[in-house]
Design a protein around this motif. Structure first.
Motif, PDB file in Angstrom:
ATOM      1  N   ARG A 194       3.615  37.938  23.334  1.00  0.00           N
ATOM      2  CA  ARG A 194       3.596  36.478  23.188  1.00  0.00           C
ATOM      3  C   ARG A 194       2.553  36.044  22.167  1.00  0.00           C
ATOM      4  NH1 ARG A 194       2.822  34.057  29.065  1.00  0.00           N
ATOM      5  NH2 ARG A 194       3.288  32.135  27.919  1.00  0.00           N
ATOM      6  N   ILE A 225       7.607  31.099  13.847  1.00  0.00           N
ATOM      7  CA  ILE A 225       8.778  31.430  14.656  1.00  0.00           C
ATOM      8  C   ILE A 225       8.428  32.501  15.688  1.00  0.00           C
ATOM      9  CG2 ILE A 225      11.031  32.588  14.596  1.00  0.00           C
ATOM     10  CD1 ILE A 225      11.506  31.151  11.901  1.00  0.00           C
ATOM     11  N   GLU A 238       8.758  32.123  19.567  1.00  0.00           N
ATOM     12  CA  GLU A 238       9.837  32.883  20.202  1.00  0.00           C
ATOM     13  C   GLU A 238       9.317  34.057  21.017  1.00  0.00           C
ATOM     14  OE1 GLU A 238      13.170  32.490  20.148  1.00  0.00           O
ATOM     15  OE2 GLU A 238      13.265  30.757  18.794  1.00  0.00           O
ATOM     16  N   ASP A 248      18.677  35.322  27.460  1.00  0.00           N
ATOM     17  CA  ASP A 248      17.800  34.156  27.364  1.00  0.00           C
ATOM     18  C   ASP A 248      18.189  33.136  28.435  1.00  0.00           C
ATOM     19  OD1 ASP A 248      20.081  32.845  26.505  1.00  0.00           O
ATOM     20  OD2 ASP A 248      19.382  32.513  24.457  1.00  0.00           O
ATOM     21  N   THR A 295      20.105  38.762  23.826  1.00  0.00           N
ATOM     22  CA  THR A 295      19.116  38.536  22.777  1.00  0.00           C
ATOM     23  C   THR A 295      18.217  39.759  22.651  1.00  0.00           C
ATOM     24  OG1 THR A 295      19.127  36.206  23.485  1.00  0.00           O
ATOM     25  CG2 THR A 295      17.401  36.858  21.965  1.00  0.00           C
ATOM     26  N   VAL A 304      13.000  39.011  18.047  1.00  0.00           N
ATOM     27  CA  VAL A 304      12.449  37.663  17.904  1.00  0.00           C
ATOM     28  C   VAL A 304      13.587  36.656  18.053  1.00  0.00           C
ATOM     29  CG1 VAL A 304      11.075  36.129  16.447  1.00  0.00           C
ATOM     30  CG2 VAL A 304      10.711  38.588  16.325  1.00  0.00           C
ATOM     31  N   GLY A 305      14.120  36.553  19.249  1.00  0.00           N
ATOM     32  CA  GLY A 305      15.202  35.611  19.506  1.00  0.00           C
ATOM     33  C   GLY A 305      16.480  35.899  18.750  1.00  0.00           C
ATOM     34  N   GLN A 306      16.715  37.144  18.377  1.00  0.00           N
ATOM     35  CA  GLN A 306      17.901  37.502  17.585  1.00  0.00           C
ATOM     36  C   GLN A 306      19.126  37.674  18.479  1.00  0.00           C
ATOM     37  OE1 GLN A 306      14.490  40.061  15.784  1.00  0.00           O
ATOM     38  NE2 GLN A 306      16.419  41.177  15.821  1.00  0.00           N
ATOM     39  N   ALA A 310      11.178  26.576  12.539  1.00  0.00           N
ATOM     40  CA  ALA A 310      11.222  27.077  13.915  1.00  0.00           C
ATOM     41  C   ALA A 310      12.275  26.326  14.725  1.00  0.00           C
ATOM     42  CB  ALA A 310       9.843  26.946  14.565  1.00  0.00           C
ATOM     43  N   TYR A 328      15.625  27.635  13.703  1.00  0.00           N
ATOM     44  CA  TYR A 328      15.827  28.984  14.235  1.00  0.00           C
ATOM     45  C   TYR A 328      16.324  28.903  15.681  1.00  0.00           C
ATOM     46  CZ  TYR A 328      14.898  34.036  14.612  1.00  0.00           C
ATOM     47  OH  TYR A 328      15.026  35.400  14.752  1.00  0.00           O
ATOM     48  N   ARG A 329      15.831  27.915  16.414  1.00  0.00           N
ATOM     49  CA  ARG A 329      16.272  27.730  17.802  1.00  0.00           C
ATOM     50  C   ARG A 329      17.614  27.023  17.879  1.00  0.00           C
ATOM     51  NH1 ARG A 329      15.905  25.801  23.154  1.00  0.00           N
ATOM     52  NH2 ARG A 329      16.385  23.685  22.481  1.00  0.00           N
ATOM     53  N   ARG A 362       7.742  22.624  21.890  1.00  0.00           N
ATOM     54  CA  ARG A 362       8.189  22.858  20.516  1.00  0.00           C
ATOM     55  C   ARG A 362       8.684  21.565  19.874  1.00  0.00           C
ATOM     56  NH1 ARG A 362      11.238  28.691  20.308  1.00  0.00           N
ATOM     57  NH2 ARG A 362      11.681  27.959  18.209  1.00  0.00           N
TER      58      ARG A 362
END
Length: 213
Positions: free
Chosen positions: A26, A49, A53, A62, A68, A71-73, A120, A123-124, A173
């Motif tokens: 984290r 990011i 993430e 998630d 996932t 990094v949140g992929q 960021a 990305y979300r 966020r």
């Protein structure tokens, strides 16, 4: 057949299982771990990011039950030899898509802080769902304009739903984007002042003589 925890066939299920798993990083720890594994200096937007993430060196579901990794992929970006195999390509695609969105033509002129928060958010998946916000932001000039854009950004179903439940990392966020929006007018003013000063310094009075050498 029993699959190892953290594989595609047996992913971790949310933060509850990830905490204490040894595969979940984290904040700054995530940034440092990703930078070490990729063996390159990360862009400021990438760092933000990753900070938000986190980094998971395994497959997990998630909070929307989407498979996932890293990094949140998700989807094709979650595939590959290791958990970061698809991260660089995922970031580059998101950056390209963001700049192609209607209303994002001024992205490169925004403050570093706002660029990081917008990237960021994209990305979300929040920026692409906010055409009215993007339109307001693209034409914003005064502090009031940025306040209006900020209020529109918070007019988001996911944000409002989470806020009613007391808020969480996602609502934080959204609020980070709002803070950056509210600071943008000062950045614009400071930038214009610096540009005017540079022009003044380099403006010749007579011949090749400048006001300041």
């Amino acid at each position: 057949m029993k699959y190892v925890k953290g594989t595609k066939q047996n992913p971790y299920k949310g933060l509850r299982e990830l905490r204490g798993s040894g595969v979940y990083y984290r904040g700054n720890n995530a940034v440092n771990e990703v930078q070490k594994r990729l063996d390159r200096e990360l862009l400021p937007e990438e760092k933000r990011i990753i900070e938000l993430e986190g980094f998971v060196d395994a497959y997990y579901l998630d909070d929307r039950d989407v498979l996932t990794r890293g990094v949140g992929q998700t989807n094709k970006y979650a595939e590959g030899e290791n958990s970061l195999s698809g991260f660089s390509n995922a970031y580059q695609q998101h950056a390209k898509d963001l700049k192609a969105l209607p209303g994002m033509g001024n992205y490169d002129s925004y403050s570093p802080a706002l660029r990081q928060e917008l990237m960021a958010a994209h990305y979300r998946g929040d920026l692409g769902q906010s055409p009215t916000f993007r339109k307001l932001l693209s034409s914003a000039e005064t502090p009031k304009d940025y306040d209006i854009a900020a209020k529109e950004f918070l007019n988001n179903e996911d944000y409002l739903r989470r806020l009613k439940k007391g808020g969480d990392g996602v609502t934080d966020r959204f609020k980070a984007v709002v803070r950056a929006l509210k600071n943008q007018p000062k950045y614009n003013t400071d930038t214009r002042m610096a540009q005017n000063l540079a022009q003044l310094i380099n403006k010749p009075i007579q011949g090749n003589n400048k006001i300041i050498d």
